[in-house]
Scaffold this motif. Structure first.
Motif, PDB file in Angstrom:
ATOM      1  N   LYS A  76      11.513   0.833  -7.161  1.00  0.00           N
ATOM      2  CA  LYS A  76      12.694   0.103  -6.700  1.00  0.00           C
ATOM      3  C   LYS A  76      12.621  -0.146  -5.199  1.00  0.00           C
ATOM      4  CE  LYS A  76      17.743   0.207  -6.963  1.00  0.00           C
ATOM      5  NZ  LYS A  76      18.926   0.961  -7.452  1.00  0.00           N
ATOM      6  N   PHE A  77      12.183   0.868  -4.455  1.00  0.00           N
ATOM      7  CA  PHE A  77      12.053   0.729  -3.004  1.00  0.00           C
ATOM      8  C   PHE A  77      10.992  -0.312  -2.654  1.00  0.00           C
ATOM      9  CE2 PHE A  77       9.854   1.898   0.936  1.00  0.00           C
ATOM     10  CZ  PHE A  77      10.909   1.839   1.834  1.00  0.00           C
ATOM     11  N   LEU A  78       9.866  -0.284  -3.380  1.00  0.00           N
ATOM     12  CA  LEU A  78       8.792  -1.243  -3.135  1.00  0.00           C
ATOM     13  C   LEU A  78       9.283  -2.667  -3.363  1.00  0.00           C
ATOM     14  CD1 LEU A  78       5.847  -2.033  -2.649  1.00  0.00           C
ATOM     15  CD2 LEU A  78       5.358  -1.455  -5.029  1.00  0.00           C
ATOM     16  N   ASN A  79       9.998  -2.906  -4.449  1.00  0.00           N
ATOM     17  CA  ASN A  79      10.495  -4.244  -4.753  1.00  0.00           C
ATOM     18  C   ASN A  79      11.478  -4.727  -3.701  1.00  0.00           C
ATOM     19  OD1 ASN A  79      10.791  -6.562  -6.550  1.00  0.00           O
ATOM     20  ND2 ASN A  79      12.849  -5.783  -6.911  1.00  0.00           N
ATOM     21  N   LYS A  80      12.390  -3.852  -3.283  1.00  0.00           N
ATOM     22  CA  LYS A  80      13.393  -4.224  -2.286  1.00  0.00           C
ATOM     23  C   LYS A  80      12.739  -4.575  -0.959  1.00  0.00           C
ATOM     24  CE  LYS A  80      17.671  -2.511  -0.154  1.00  0.00           C
ATOM     25  NZ  LYS A  80      18.629  -1.367  -0.074  1.00  0.00           N
ATOM     26  N   SER A  81      11.793  -3.765  -0.530  1.00  0.00           N
ATOM     27  CA  SER A  81      11.100  -4.011   0.741  1.00  0.00           C
ATOM     28  C   SER A  81      10.281  -5.290   0.682  1.00  0.00           C
ATOM     29  CB  SER A  81      10.180  -2.828   1.076  1.00  0.00           C
ATOM     30  OG  SER A  81      10.909  -1.632   1.162  1.00  0.00           O
ATOM     31  N   PHE A  82       9.606  -5.507  -0.454  1.00  0.00           N
ATOM     32  CA  PHE A  82       8.785  -6.698  -0.633  1.00  0.00           C
ATOM     33  C   PHE A  82       9.627  -7.961  -0.555  1.00  0.00           C
ATOM     34  CE2 PHE A  82       7.313  -9.936  -3.656  1.00  0.00           C
ATOM     35  CZ  PHE A  82       6.100 -10.281  -3.072  1.00  0.00           C
ATOM     36  N   LYS A  96      11.524   9.957  -9.495  1.00  0.00           N
ATOM     37  CA  LYS A  96      10.797   9.662  -8.253  1.00  0.00           C
ATOM     38  C   LYS A  96       9.947   8.401  -8.418  1.00  0.00           C
ATOM     39  CE  LYS A  96      10.339  14.406  -6.512  1.00  0.00           C
ATOM     40  NZ  LYS A  96       9.360  15.478  -6.181  1.00  0.00           N
ATOM     41  N   TYR A  97       9.286   8.318  -9.561  1.00  0.00           N
ATOM     42  CA  TYR A  97       8.434   7.151  -9.831  1.00  0.00           C
ATOM     43  C   TYR A  97       9.257   5.872  -9.840  1.00  0.00           C
ATOM     44  CZ  TYR A  97       5.758   3.807 -12.620  1.00  0.00           C
ATOM     45  OH  TYR A  97       5.137   2.673 -13.070  1.00  0.00           O
ATOM     46  N   LEU A  98      10.389   5.880 -10.547  1.00  0.00           N
ATOM     47  CA  LEU A  98      11.237   4.695 -10.631  1.00  0.00           C
ATOM     48  C   LEU A  98      11.834   4.359  -9.268  1.00  0.00           C
ATOM     49  CD1 LEU A  98      13.062   5.380 -14.025  1.00  0.00           C
ATOM     50  CD2 LEU A  98      11.222   3.746 -13.583  1.00  0.00           C
ATOM     51  N   ALA A  99      12.182   5.384  -8.485  1.00  0.00           N
ATOM     52  CA  ALA A  99      12.736   5.158  -7.148  1.00  0.00           C
ATOM     53  C   ALA A  99      11.699   4.499  -6.237  1.00  0.00           C
ATOM     54  CB  ALA A  99      13.207   6.480  -6.547  1.00  0.00           C
ATOM     55  N   LYS A 115       0.826  -1.209   0.000  1.00  0.00           N
ATOM     56  CA  LYS A 115       0.000   0.000   0.000  1.00  0.00           C
ATOM     57  C   LYS A 115       0.859   1.258   0.000  1.00  0.00           C
ATOM     58  CE  LYS A 115      -2.545  -1.136   3.583  1.00  0.00           C
ATOM     59  NZ  LYS A 115      -3.535  -0.992   4.657  1.00  0.00           N
ATOM     60  N   ASP A 116       1.916   1.271   0.814  1.00  0.00           N
ATOM     61  CA  ASP A 116       2.791   2.443   0.870  1.00  0.00           C
ATOM     62  C   ASP A 116       3.489   2.682  -0.468  1.00  0.00           C
ATOM     63  OD1 ASP A 116       2.092   2.819   3.484  1.00  0.00           O
ATOM     64  OD2 ASP A 116       3.907   1.922   4.334  1.00  0.00           O
ATOM     65  N   GLY A 117       4.016   1.594  -1.048  1.00  0.00           N
ATOM     66  CA  GLY A 117       4.719   1.713  -2.320  1.00  0.00           C
ATOM     67  C   GLY A 117       3.808   2.151  -3.444  1.00  0.00           C
ATOM     68  N   LEU A 118       2.618   1.548  -3.510  1.00  0.00           N
ATOM     69  CA  LEU A 118       1.659   1.918  -4.556  1.00  0.00           C
ATOM     70  C   LEU A 118       1.201   3.363  -4.400  1.00  0.00           C
ATOM     71  CD1 LEU A 118      -0.486  -1.356  -4.655  1.00  0.00           C
ATOM     72  CD2 LEU A 118       1.012  -0.510  -6.478  1.00  0.00           C
ATOM     73  N   MET A 161       3.926   5.572  -5.779  1.00  0.00           N
ATOM     74  CA  MET A 161       3.920   5.506  -7.235  1.00  0.00           C
ATOM     75  C   MET A 161       2.778   6.332  -7.810  1.00  0.00           C
ATOM     76  SD  MET A 161       4.724   1.436  -7.552  1.00  0.00           S
ATOM     77  CE  MET A 161       4.146   1.325  -9.232  1.00  0.00           C
ATOM     78  N   LYS A 162       1.613   6.220  -7.189  1.00  0.00           N
ATOM     79  CA  LYS A 162       0.446   6.954  -7.682  1.00  0.00           C
ATOM     80  C   LYS A 162       0.659   8.463  -7.564  1.00  0.00           C
ATOM     81  CE  LYS A 162      -3.455   6.741  -5.434  1.00  0.00           C
ATOM     82  NZ  LYS A 162      -4.718   6.249  -4.859  1.00  0.00           N
ATOM     83  N   GLU A 163       1.294   8.884  -6.473  1.00  0.00           N
ATOM     84  CA  GLU A 163       1.574  10.304  -6.286  1.00  0.00           C
ATOM     85  C   GLU A 163       2.489  10.823  -7.398  1.00  0.00           C
ATOM     86  OE1 GLU A 163       3.691  13.204  -2.956  1.00  0.00           O
ATOM     87  OE2 GLU A 163       2.946  11.233  -2.360  1.00  0.00           O
TER      88      GLU A 163
END
Length: 251
Positions: free
Chosen positions: A127-133, A121-124, A91-94, A97-99
Protein backbone atom coordinates in the motif's frame (compact mmCIF):
# COMPACT_ATOMS: atom_id res chain seq x y z
CA UNK A 1 5.70 6.76 -36.17
CA UNK A 2 8.67 8.94 -37.03
CA UNK A 3 10.39 10.34 -33.98
CA UNK A 4 10.21 14.04 -33.21
CA UNK A 5 13.96 13.85 -32.60
CA UNK A 6 14.36 13.49 -36.33
CA UNK A 7 11.72 15.86 -37.62
CA UNK A 8 11.25 18.68 -35.14
CA UNK A 9 14.78 19.96 -35.07
CA UNK A 10 17.45 20.07 -37.74
CA UNK A 11 19.98 20.83 -35.01
CA UNK A 12 20.13 17.26 -33.74
CA UNK A 13 21.83 14.39 -35.58
CA UNK A 14 19.88 13.43 -38.67
CA UNK A 15 18.00 10.17 -39.16
CA UNK A 16 21.00 8.89 -41.13
CA UNK A 17 23.25 9.16 -38.09
CA UNK A 18 23.89 5.60 -36.79
CA UNK A 19 23.35 6.57 -33.14
CA UNK A 20 20.05 8.31 -33.91
CA UNK A 21 18.86 5.31 -35.93
CA UNK A 22 19.80 2.99 -33.06
CA UNK A 23 17.80 5.07 -30.55
CA UNK A 24 14.86 5.09 -32.97
CA UNK A 25 14.97 1.29 -33.17
CA UNK A 26 15.14 0.92 -29.38
CA UNK A 27 12.17 3.24 -28.82
CA UNK A 28 10.06 1.35 -31.34
CA UNK A 29 10.94 -1.95 -29.66
CA UNK A 30 9.89 -0.60 -26.25
CA UNK A 31 6.60 0.76 -27.60
CA UNK A 32 5.67 -2.54 -29.19
CA UNK A 33 6.38 -4.72 -26.12
CA UNK A 34 3.27 -4.43 -23.98
CA UNK A 35 2.89 -7.98 -22.66
CA UNK A 36 2.49 -7.95 -18.87
CA UNK A 37 4.52 -10.76 -17.34
CA UNK A 38 7.47 -10.76 -14.98
CA UNK A 39 9.87 -11.91 -17.72
CA UNK A 40 8.63 -9.35 -20.26
CA UNK A 41 8.82 -6.50 -17.73
CA UNK A 42 12.35 -7.50 -16.76
CA UNK A 43 13.29 -7.60 -20.45
CA UNK A 44 11.81 -4.14 -20.98
CA UNK A 45 13.77 -2.85 -17.98
CA UNK A 46 16.90 -4.20 -19.67
CA UNK A 47 15.86 -2.53 -22.95
CA UNK A 48 15.33 0.75 -21.09
CA UNK A 49 18.83 0.47 -19.66
CA UNK A 50 20.19 0.03 -23.21
CA UNK A 51 18.12 3.02 -24.40
CA UNK A 52 19.52 5.37 -21.78
CA UNK A 53 23.04 4.17 -22.49
CA UNK A 54 22.42 5.02 -26.16
CA UNK A 55 21.05 8.44 -25.21
CA UNK A 56 24.16 8.93 -23.11
CA UNK A 57 26.30 8.26 -26.19
CA UNK A 58 24.15 10.62 -28.21
CA UNK A 59 24.68 13.38 -25.65
CA UNK A 60 28.40 12.98 -26.09
CA UNK A 61 28.13 13.92 -29.77
CA UNK A 62 29.44 17.44 -30.24
CA UNK A 63 26.44 18.46 -32.38
CA UNK A 64 24.04 17.49 -29.58
CA UNK A 65 26.05 19.41 -27.00
CA UNK A 66 26.13 22.51 -29.19
CA UNK A 67 22.39 22.58 -29.92
CA UNK A 68 20.79 21.73 -26.58
CA UNK A 69 19.57 24.90 -24.92
CA UNK A 70 19.90 25.58 -21.20
CA UNK A 71 16.13 25.19 -20.88
CA UNK A 72 16.19 21.78 -22.58
CA UNK A 73 19.06 20.62 -20.36
CA UNK A 74 17.15 21.65 -17.24
CA UNK A 75 14.02 19.82 -18.44
CA UNK A 76 16.00 16.65 -19.17
CA UNK A 77 17.58 16.83 -15.71
CA UNK A 78 14.22 17.44 -14.06
CA UNK A 79 12.60 14.50 -15.85
CA UNK A 80 15.50 12.15 -15.15
CA UNK A 81 15.58 12.92 -11.42
CA UNK A 82 11.85 12.20 -11.16
CA UNK A 83 12.33 8.88 -12.96
CA UNK A 84 15.17 8.11 -10.55
CA UNK A 85 12.68 8.83 -7.76
CA UNK A 86 10.41 6.17 -9.27
CA UNK A 87 13.33 3.75 -9.31
CA UNK A 88 14.27 4.47 -5.69
CA UNK A 89 10.68 4.22 -4.44
CA UNK A 90 10.25 0.96 -6.34
CA UNK A 91 13.46 -0.52 -4.95
CA UNK A 92 12.60 0.47 -1.37
CA UNK A 93 9.05 -0.87 -1.63
CA UNK A 94 10.10 -4.13 -3.26
CA UNK A 95 12.79 -4.60 -0.63
CA UNK A 96 10.24 -4.22 2.17
CA UNK A 97 7.88 -6.65 0.46
CA UNK A 98 10.65 -9.19 0.01
CA UNK A 99 11.61 -8.91 3.68
CA UNK A 100 8.01 -9.63 4.72
CA UNK A 101 7.80 -12.55 2.29
CA UNK A 102 10.95 -14.07 3.80
CA UNK A 103 9.30 -13.96 7.22
CA UNK A 104 6.09 -15.46 5.83
CA UNK A 105 8.08 -18.21 4.15
CA UNK A 106 9.94 -18.92 7.39
CA UNK A 107 6.70 -19.18 9.37
CA UNK A 108 5.16 -21.48 6.79
CA UNK A 109 8.23 -23.71 6.83
CA UNK A 110 8.51 -23.88 10.64
CA UNK A 111 4.73 -23.95 11.09
CA UNK A 112 4.92 -21.54 13.98
CA UNK A 113 4.95 -17.77 14.44
CA UNK A 114 2.55 -14.86 13.94
CA UNK A 115 1.61 -15.26 10.28
CA UNK A 116 -1.19 -12.67 10.49
CA UNK A 117 1.23 -9.97 11.64
CA UNK A 118 3.63 -10.64 8.78
CA UNK A 119 0.80 -10.64 6.25
CA UNK A 120 -0.25 -7.21 7.55
CA UNK A 121 3.33 -5.95 7.13
CA UNK A 122 3.44 -7.28 3.58
CA UNK A 123 0.13 -5.63 2.64
CA UNK A 124 1.20 -2.37 4.33
CA UNK A 125 4.42 -2.31 2.29
CA UNK A 126 2.44 -2.75 -0.94
CA UNK A 127 0.00 0.00 0.00
CA UNK A 128 2.84 2.37 0.86
CA UNK A 129 4.64 1.56 -2.41
CA UNK A 130 1.52 2.28 -4.48
CA UNK A 131 0.80 5.55 -2.68
CA UNK A 132 4.37 6.80 -3.07
CA UNK A 133 4.51 5.73 -6.72
CA UNK A 134 1.27 7.52 -7.61
CA UNK A 135 2.52 10.72 -5.98
CA UNK A 136 5.76 10.80 -7.98
CA UNK A 137 4.00 9.72 -11.18
CA UNK A 138 1.48 12.55 -10.88
CA UNK A 139 4.30 15.05 -10.38
CA UNK A 140 6.20 13.66 -13.35
CA UNK A 141 3.20 13.67 -15.69
CA UNK A 142 2.24 17.24 -14.78
CA UNK A 143 5.07 18.60 -16.95
CA UNK A 144 5.44 15.69 -19.34
CA UNK A 145 3.10 16.83 -22.12
CA UNK A 146 4.24 20.44 -21.85
CA UNK A 147 7.90 19.52 -22.29
CA UNK A 148 7.52 16.73 -24.83
CA UNK A 149 7.69 18.83 -28.00
CA UNK A 150 10.78 20.77 -26.98
CA UNK A 151 12.60 17.72 -25.61
CA UNK A 152 12.26 15.75 -28.86
CA UNK A 153 13.71 12.23 -28.53
CA UNK A 154 14.57 12.75 -24.86
CA UNK A 155 10.90 13.38 -24.18
CA UNK A 156 10.01 10.20 -26.08
CA UNK A 157 12.41 8.28 -23.85
CA UNK A 158 10.70 9.68 -20.74
CA UNK A 159 7.33 8.58 -22.15
CA UNK A 160 8.33 4.94 -22.65
CA UNK A 161 10.07 4.87 -19.26
CA UNK A 162 6.98 6.12 -17.43
CA UNK A 163 4.81 3.71 -19.45
CA UNK A 164 6.94 0.79 -18.30
CA UNK A 165 6.66 1.75 -14.64
CA UNK A 166 2.90 2.06 -15.03
CA UNK A 167 2.83 -1.39 -16.64
CA UNK A 168 4.93 -2.81 -13.81
CA UNK A 169 2.63 -1.46 -11.13
CA UNK A 170 -0.45 -2.66 -13.01
CA UNK A 171 1.18 -6.09 -13.14
CA UNK A 172 1.80 -5.94 -9.40
CA UNK A 173 -1.67 -4.71 -8.48
CA UNK A 174 -3.73 -6.84 -10.87
CA UNK A 175 -7.29 -6.09 -12.03
CA UNK A 176 -9.29 -3.60 -9.96
CA UNK A 177 -11.79 -6.31 -9.09
CA UNK A 178 -9.15 -7.95 -6.93
CA UNK A 179 -8.81 -4.99 -4.57
CA UNK A 180 -5.10 -5.53 -4.53
CA UNK A 181 -3.89 -2.82 -2.22
CA UNK A 182 -6.34 -3.42 0.60
CA UNK A 183 -7.36 -7.01 1.20
CA UNK A 184 -9.62 -6.20 4.15
CA UNK A 185 -12.89 -7.79 3.15
CA UNK A 186 -13.60 -11.16 1.57
CA UNK A 187 -13.87 -11.19 -2.19
CA UNK A 188 -17.08 -12.16 -3.86
CA UNK A 189 -16.84 -15.40 -5.80
CA UNK A 190 -17.13 -13.73 -9.21
CA UNK A 191 -14.31 -11.31 -8.36
CA UNK A 192 -12.14 -14.18 -7.22
CA UNK A 193 -12.77 -15.93 -10.53
CA UNK A 194 -11.75 -12.74 -12.38
CA UNK A 195 -8.52 -12.58 -10.40
CA UNK A 196 -7.71 -16.21 -11.05
CA UNK A 197 -8.13 -15.59 -14.79
CA UNK A 198 -5.32 -12.99 -14.65
CA UNK A 199 -3.04 -14.68 -12.14
CA UNK A 200 0.62 -13.82 -11.87
CA UNK A 201 3.11 -14.17 -9.04
CA UNK A 202 1.62 -11.22 -7.13
CA UNK A 203 -2.08 -11.96 -7.63
CA UNK A 204 -1.61 -15.66 -6.85
CA UNK A 205 -0.21 -14.87 -3.40
CA UNK A 206 -2.84 -12.17 -2.86
CA UNK A 207 -5.58 -14.71 -3.46
CA UNK A 208 -4.00 -17.07 -0.98
CA UNK A 209 -3.82 -14.31 1.63
CA UNK A 210 -7.61 -14.48 1.86
CA UNK A 211 -7.12 -17.60 3.95
CA UNK A 212 -3.86 -18.28 5.75
CA UNK A 213 -4.49 -22.01 5.46
CA UNK A 214 -4.41 -21.82 1.65
CA UNK A 215 -0.95 -20.28 1.46
CA UNK A 216 1.62 -22.31 -0.46
CA UNK A 217 5.29 -21.90 0.28
CA UNK A 218 6.13 -22.50 -3.41
CA UNK A 219 4.04 -19.49 -4.48
CA UNK A 220 5.68 -17.30 -1.83
CA UNK A 221 9.11 -18.40 -3.11
CA UNK A 222 8.11 -17.71 -6.72
CA UNK A 223 6.96 -14.21 -5.80
CA UNK A 224 10.18 -13.60 -3.88
CA UNK A 225 12.17 -14.62 -6.97
CA UNK A 226 10.02 -12.37 -9.17
CA UNK A 227 10.61 -9.40 -6.86
CA UNK A 228 14.36 -10.08 -6.90
CA UNK A 229 14.38 -9.99 -10.72
CA UNK A 230 12.48 -6.69 -10.71
CA UNK A 231 14.88 -5.25 -8.13
CA UNK A 232 17.89 -6.24 -10.22
CA UNK A 233 16.37 -4.71 -13.37
CA UNK A 234 15.50 -1.44 -11.64
CA UNK A 235 18.96 -1.26 -10.04
CA UNK A 236 20.64 -1.63 -13.45
CA UNK A 237 18.33 1.01 -14.94
CA UNK A 238 19.15 3.38 -12.06
CA UNK A 239 22.87 3.09 -12.77
CA UNK A 240 22.30 3.92 -16.45
CA UNK A 241 20.12 6.90 -15.52
CA UNK A 242 22.82 8.24 -13.20
CA UNK A 243 25.42 8.02 -15.98
CA UNK A 244 22.95 9.70 -18.32
CA UNK A 245 22.44 12.56 -15.83
CA UNK A 246 26.20 13.00 -15.45
CA UNK A 247 26.52 13.46 -19.22
CA UNK A 248 23.76 16.09 -19.19
CA UNK A 249 25.40 17.90 -16.28
CA UNK A 250 28.73 17.88 -18.11
CA UNK A 251 27.11 19.74 -20.99
Amino acid sequence: MALSFHVRSNSFPSRQHPQAAHVDEQLNRLRSSETASSSSICQRLSNLQDLHESLDKMLRLSISQQTLSQEQIEMILDGSIKILDLCNISKDGLSQMKESLKEIESILRRKRGDLSAEIKKYLASRKFLNKSFQKVLKNLKSGQNKNKASLAVFGEAQDVTVALFESMFTFMSGPKACGKWSLVSKMMSQNKAACEAEENEFTRVDLELQSEKSMKIEDVQNLDSCIQDLEDGIESLSKSLIKYRVSVLNI
